[in-house]
Design an enzyme around this catalytic site. Structure first.
Site, PDB file in Angstrom:
ATOM      1  N   ASP A 122       0.863  -1.172   0.000  1.00 41.59           N
ATOM      2  CA  ASP A 122       0.000   0.000   0.000  1.00 41.59           C
ATOM      3  C   ASP A 122       0.907   1.233   0.000  1.00 41.59           C
ATOM      4  OD1 ASP A 122      -3.216   0.649   1.596  1.00 41.59           O
ATOM      5  OD2 ASP A 122      -2.116   1.742   0.063  1.00 41.59           O
TER       6      ASP A 122
HETATM    7  C1  GLC Z   1      -4.330   4.348  -0.236  1.00 41.31           C
HETATM    8  C2  GLC Z   1      -5.224   3.193   0.127  1.00 41.31           C
HETATM    9  C3  GLC Z   1      -5.331   2.153  -0.934  1.00 41.31           C
HETATM   10  C4  GLC Z   1      -5.193   2.807  -2.303  1.00 41.31           C
HETATM   11  C5  GLC Z   1      -3.784   3.330  -2.416  1.00 41.31           C
HETATM   12  C6  GLC Z   1      -3.539   4.062  -3.736  1.00 41.31           C
HETATM   13  O1  GLC Z   1      -3.627   4.801   0.862  1.00 41.31           O
HETATM   14  O2  GLC Z   1      -4.999   2.529   1.360  1.00 41.31           O
HETATM   15  O3  GLC Z   1      -6.589   1.500  -0.761  1.00 41.31           O
HETATM   16  O4  GLC Z   1      -5.455   1.865  -3.326  1.00 41.31           O
HETATM   17  O5  GLC Z   1      -3.442   4.193  -1.342  1.00 41.31           O
HETATM   18  O6  GLC Z   1      -4.312   5.218  -3.790  1.00 41.31           O
END
Ligand code: GLC
Length: 741
Positions: free
Chosen positions: A289
């Protein structure tokens, strides 16, 4: 032996040939040959994803420089993927730099958060779950893929398949609710919808099951908070939606921000290797993430970015989203012999395989004409309206106040969400346009026509009082025949980083509601919400209540369809609605304890100041008609662990309107070697009935679905009695018993 320079184009020709479904071993061989050409810097580049969007609100010079930087990395072959880049023009520009100007000409992978629609924004996923219709939501994800891929997104960071039992957590809005069985049905459906049956086609996107794992179990419902969960609950609840996504062929998985029992999910070998790749057999790519690799320093698990990068790649995270740690830290560790380059190669291979499956070696560019053709078509809007209608849950309808006649006299539409376009889109609606949203006001006007006697008063802001607002609203209510209240949460009160310690309707709106109800006029409350909310006062005082969630681009038309009876509401709650926040966490499939709550006996598991039952239970929802259940049966009454039970019940429409009933099947294992929930959903079936019509509904339950995990997290289906319950929701049903031999 072909010379190096020449080898690359021939290789790419070969890679392109792979897209035409050549033998997998040939495809693998060509990827291996490409990897053999790559420098370590190019390999670590493939493992790196960073922001590729161009902000609209920076000056042209800064924008030009930003684009130049993105192009520079693509030309240098030191970036594998961008997120935040959309639109055929922008993505084609970046792609050309990689495919035509870099040394190895490896295409870029564009990822984005297309969670519940791209330009056609559907209701938030929690609302979609309230349809209890995975097939319908698969269609919605198909539309999202058609639009998203046409706009240059190859890879969506969806479905979010966390299970959440604590509605204080802002991201409950993105889930399918509190139940893992329902969540698993939606997880598989969304993967199928996004990926279609050929990832190389121009209307498919690689799906991403997230967030692996148990992110929804954050303590206190506080986002990013510690997760400390038993192995049994981890396996039975939180891993089950991922098993469903993997079995449905999900092409990628995203590791979660949280730790799981002391080890961050982004460097959890047992979860990522033993469980995900081993037991579940997942062979796609794993992405971290956003920045979660470097966050292991704050977790107290890594001393620095280098150690964090080493831990993550060894644990099985292939791509580094936006921490930069892989590209900056791993080369040194490979050259120092701390990290075997084979580990890097394995990660590179999975990323190149994803690009190959998407056909990017063959067709790296987007057709701009397609992008113009497919966005927000009439068909897409019609589907969005149908999903929104089917997501609406009727909680209360005293004396059949609803549906309203189409000429109900003068209507007072009151509340801060009456004409709130952006709030209808809900969280993670990055590509929707408020100006394309049908608000509740617009929806009412569309239904009632230009001569509608309809007054509007905001009454309050969402979280603040409005000077004179209540007086104005009360005055309008007094002059009207009926009031429709549009209250609840704004879109930014749920979603990532938006947990709430109090899940009431915000106080300024509560005061507005009470003042309007005090006029004595009949009131229909339409709740706009990104989570279950505590609605005790409204439930005690308002005659009719609808949960409309954040219904997307067609929200207003959908609500009007329900209010005026053009659609008989059929939504059912995918999560428990508590009486007050203090009941949270609260979920229907809880265990019984040794002292289950008993009224009048304080020494049982309950509160002294509140009933233990929720305000509205999981699976609850009313209709404009009514249904009766009778003659429940189970056959056979005995089955082996590999057998199945066939449940059936006769459902009769005892009302005066046609309607859809969602027959729900729950089970309880009353005596087992681990304590078991008092109810667990094990099946559901929709049935449409004309007034007076009866049908016998049959639901097949494989005995394997009744198993559980023992103390050592070993799955077993234990002999013994099973109690089945067939009914309209988790708190009501006809019981029939059977036996697993
Ligand atoms: C965010 C979220 C994730 C998302 C990623 C890209 O922090 O936790 O669900 O897909 O970053 O935006």
């Amino acid at each position: 032996m072909v010379h190096g320079r020449l080898a690359v184009p021939l290789l790419l020709l070969g890679l392109a040939a792979m897209s035409r479904a050549e033998a997998p071993q040939a495809a693998a061989a060509r990827i291996d040959a490409l990897i053999a050409q790559m420098t370590l810097e190019e390999k670590l580049g493939q493992l790196t994803q960073q922001w590729g969007g161009l902000s609209q609100d920076i000056n042209p010079g800064a924008r030009q420089q930003a684009l130049a930087d993105l192009l520079g990395m693509a030309r240098a072959g030191v970036i594998g993927s961008y997120l935040g880049a959309t639109g055929a023009e922008h993505t084609n520009t970046l792609q050309r730099a990689a495919v035509e100007e870099s040394r190895l000409k490896i295409p870029l992978l564009f990822g984005n958060d297309i969670i519940h629609g791209y330009r056609t924004v559907f209701p938030i996923p929690l609302a979609e779950a309230a349809t209890w219709n995975p097939t319908l939501i698969e269609q919605a994800c198909r539309v999202a893929a058609v639009e998203g891929r046409a706009a240059g997104t190859h890879w969506t960071f969806a479905p979010m398949i966390d299970v959440c039992r604590d509605p204080r957590w802002g991201r409950v809005a993105e889930t399918a609710g509190e139940d893992h069985f329902l969540g698993a049905q939606f997880a598989a459906a969304r993967v199928r919808g996004f990926q279609g049956d050929n990832l190389a086609s121009p209307n498919a996107m690689l799906a991403c099951g997230k967030h692996f794992v148990a992110y929804g179990a954050a303590e206190g419902g506080r986002d990013y908070n510690t997760v400390d969960v038993s192995p049994q609950t981890l396996h039975e609840v939180h891993l089950s939606t991922f098993r469903a996504a993997v079995d449905a062929g999900v092409g990628s998985i995203m590791s979660a921000f949280n730790e799981i029992n002391g080890i961050p999910a982004t460097a959890h070998p047992h979860m990522l290797q033993t469980m995900l790749r081993g037991q579940m057999g997942f062979n796609g790519l794993v992405v971290s993430d956003w920045g979660s690799i470097n966050e292991m320093i704050a977790h107290g698990y890594a001393a620095d970015s280098g150690q964090a990068a080493l831990q993550a790649i060894r644990a099985g995270v292939d791509m580094d989203m936006c921490s930069g740690a892989y590209r900056s830290q791993l080369a040194e560790r490979v050259t120092r012999g701390e990290l075997d380059v084979k580990v890097v190669d394995a990660a590179v291979r999975r990323i190149l395989e994803a690009k190959q499956r998407l056909g990017l070696f063959d067709n790296p560019y987007i057709d701009p004409a397609l992008e113009k053709r497919v966005m927000l078509t009439a068909e897409h809007r019609a589907l969005a309206r149908d999903v929104a209608r089917r997501s609406i849950v009727l909680l209360k309808n005293e004396n059949g106040l609803l549906p309203l006649k189409k000429q109900p006299g003068k209507i007072a539409l009151i509340g801060p969400l009456a004409d709130a376009a952006k709030d209808m889109l809900g969280t993670w609606s990055l590509y929707g346009k408020p100006e394309e949203v049908v608000t509740l006001l617009a929806g009412l006007r569309n239904t009632l026509g230009p001569n509608a006697k309809l007054g509007v008063s905001k009454g309050s802001e969402v979280q603040a009082a409005l000077a004179g607002g209540i007086d104005d609203a009360v005055k309008l209510a007094r002059e009207s025949d009926i009031v429709i209240l549009a209250v609840g949460e704004s879109e930014d009160m749920s979603g990532e980083g938006h947990s709430r310690a109090n899940i009431d309707i915000p106080q300024p709106q509560q005061e507005l509601i009470e003042a309007v109800c005090a006029t004595g006029k009949p009131v229909v409350l339409v709740l706009f919400n990104g989570r279950p909310m505590a609605l005790q006062w409204a439930a005690d005082h308002v005659p009719a209540m609808l949960v409309a969630w954040q219904g997307g681009v067609e929200a207003g038309n959908a609500i009007a369809d329900v209010i005026f009876g053009d659609f008989n509401p059929s939504g059912r709650l995918p999560a428990t609605f508590p009486r007050v926040t203090g009941q949270v966490p609260i979920h229907y499939n809880h265990r019984n304890t040794g002292r289950p709550a008993r009224e009048g006996d304080r020494y049982t598991s309950k509160y002294i100041d509140l009933p233990t039952t929720p305000l509205y239970p999981f699976g609850f929802g009313l209709s404009y008609t009514s249904f009766r259940y009778a003659e429940a049966t189970v056959s056979p009454t005995e089955a082996t662990a590999d057998g199945k039970f066939s449940l059936s019940v006769v459902v009769t429409n005892t009302g005066t309107r046609a309607g859809e009933e969602l027959v729900q099947a729950y089970y309880r294992d009353p005596v087992a070697s681990m304590t078991r929930p008092v109810r667990q959903l094990c099946g559901f079936e929709r049935v449409s009935l004309a007034p007076g019509e009866s049908k016998r509904v049959v639901i097949e339950i494989p005995a394997q679905r009744l198993g559980f995990y023992d103390w050592d997290a070993k799955f077993l289906v234990e002999p013994g009695v099973i109690q089945f319950f067939l009914g309209p929701h988790s708190a009501e049903g006809l019981q029939v018993d059977a036996q697993i031999k």
